[in-house]
Motif scaffolding. Structure first.
Motif, short mmCIF file in Angstrom:
data_model
loop_
_atom_site.label_atom_id
_atom_site.label_comp_id
_atom_site.label_asym_id
_atom_site.label_seq_id
_atom_site.Cartn_x
_atom_site.Cartn_y
_atom_site.Cartn_z
N ASN A 14 -1.03 -7.05 0.24
CA ASN A 14 0.44 -7.08 0.15
C ASN A 14 0.95 -7.01 -1.28
OD1 ASN A 14 0.73 -7.42 2.96
ND2 ASN A 14 0.13 -9.58 2.71
N LYS A 15 0.07 -7.28 -2.22
CA LYS A 15 0.51 -7.33 -3.62
C LYS A 15 -0.39 -6.46 -4.49
CE LYS A 15 2.85 -11.73 -3.51
NZ LYS A 15 2.88 -13.11 -3.97
N ASP A 50 -5.73 -8.95 -1.90
CA ASP A 50 -4.43 -9.18 -1.25
C ASP A 50 -3.71 -7.84 -1.12
OD1 ASP A 50 -1.91 -9.86 -0.46
OD2 ASP A 50 -1.66 -11.49 -1.91
N GLU A 56 5.62 -8.49 -13.93
CA GLU A 56 5.19 -9.75 -13.31
C GLU A 56 3.79 -10.01 -13.86
OE1 GLU A 56 4.65 -9.72 -9.05
OE2 GLU A 56 3.79 -11.73 -9.11
N ARG A 103 3.13 -5.06 -11.85
CA ARG A 103 2.39 -6.32 -11.70
C ARG A 103 1.11 -6.22 -12.53
NH1 ARG A 103 -0.59 -8.78 -6.96
NH2 ARG A 103 0.15 -10.91 -6.90
#
Ligand code: NAD
Ligand code: FES
Length: 281
Positions: free
Chosen positions: A179-180, A177, A126, A100
């Motif tokens: 979670n990411k 965040d 991503e 990411r």
């Protein structure tokens, strides 16, 4: 000579040229740049290659008119030609599947981050992009960045478009965040922006790459004009970079060296403007 095939105005004092330069187009990789000299008496200055069309043998350059040479470049029209365009120069950006990635462009730096975002997406990352400008009319390449990214945030300092504030706003939210995870950040823009992003990601432990833009002359590692300090070592941005580990860059020295010829640049600009005022659009 390098003919200008098309000229587009992207915003106030921001212009785009498509140049016929097939040898450069065939070899160029994201992150690389060219050095231009408009005419025999011209200053040599670097510009990142924003895009290429290998089939057509063209390269795209985007520049902001800030001084004598860039304003002079801006006076050229379709059908005119630039005397020298040397490149592709510099090391290409290291493109891998990092996971990411966040690609950040500030002001006209968006033209430089666009090929990086595109390459990162093609490599399977991503891609979350954040582009920022002082005001709406200075936001460039928004549709290009949208295509090159899975998600795009646009910020303006004055809130006239997108999120109000600096590019670091959405970056802080992304980092917060839990979670990411963000695996890597690429950042190109004005030095205060690159410094702020570097400080933020250093604290968060996210590897970050910045593209440095010191004064350049030959672009081949011989003159030393582009000297920067990274991790306590002297590097030449034109051959060792322009990409460097943001957490190791001496930004104070970069600012100091960028301003070294400020007085002479101002004099040269004022002299040129006095003669060519009517050609500036
Ligand atoms: P600008 O000063 O308008 O800033 C553009 C955006 O960068 C702002 O909208 C903001 O979101 C962000 N930014 C600026 N300062 C910040 C800070 N302290 N913290 C967080 N975010 C910040 O930029 P501009 O006038 O369009 O840019 C021109 C500058 O960019 C010139 O100095 C030029 O040399 C430099 N530039 C650098 C590169 C490069 O390769 N690094 C490429 C193109 C232009
Ligand atoms: Fe001369 Fe880099 S521009 S050494």
């Amino acid at each position: 000579m390098f003919p200008i095939l098309s000229k587009k105005i992207l915003g106030p004092n921001v212009k785009q040229f498509v140049l016929q330069a097939s040898a450069i187009a065939g070899k160029r990789k994201p992150g690389q740049f060219v050095i231009l000299r408009i005419d025999l008496n011209g200053e040599r200055f670097p510009l990142t290659i924003a895009d290429t069309d290998v089939g057509a043998g063209t390269i795209t350059i985007i520049f902001q008119e800030v001084g004598k040479s860039t304003f002079q470049l801006g006076t050229l029209a379709e059908g005119d030609a630039i005397l020298d365009v040397v490149g592709p120069l510099g090391k290409a950006t290291e493109v891998e599947n990092y996971g990411r990635v966040v690609c950040m462009g500030g002001g006209v730096g968006v033209a430089e981050i666009y090929p990086v975002a595109l390459a990162m997406k093609q490599a399977g990352n991503e891609v979350i992009s954040i582009i920022g400008a002082r005001t709406h009319s200075l936001v460039i390449l928004e549709s290009h960045m949208k295509q090159a990214s899975h998600k795009l945030y646009v910020t303006t300092d004055d809130g006239s478009y997108g999120f109000q504030g600096l590019v670091t706003g959405p970056l802080n939210d992304l980092i917060a965040d839990v979670n990411k995870k963000v695996d890597r950040v690429f950042c190109i823009g004005p030095v205060p922006m690159m410094r702020a992003v570097a400080n933020t990601t250093k604290t968060a432990g996210i590897p970050t790459i910045v593209s440095l833009n010191p004064i350049m002359v030959d672009g081949t590692g011989m003159c030393g004009a582009c000297r920067v300090k990274v991790g306590g070592e002297t590097k030449f941005a034109c051959v060792d970079g322009p990409d460097f580990d943001a957490h190791l860059v001496d930004f104070d020295l970069l600012v100091q060296r960028q301003r070294m010829y400020h007085k002479q640049e101002k004099l040269s600009w004022e002299k040129w403007k006095g003669i060519h005022e009517n050609r500036i659009s």
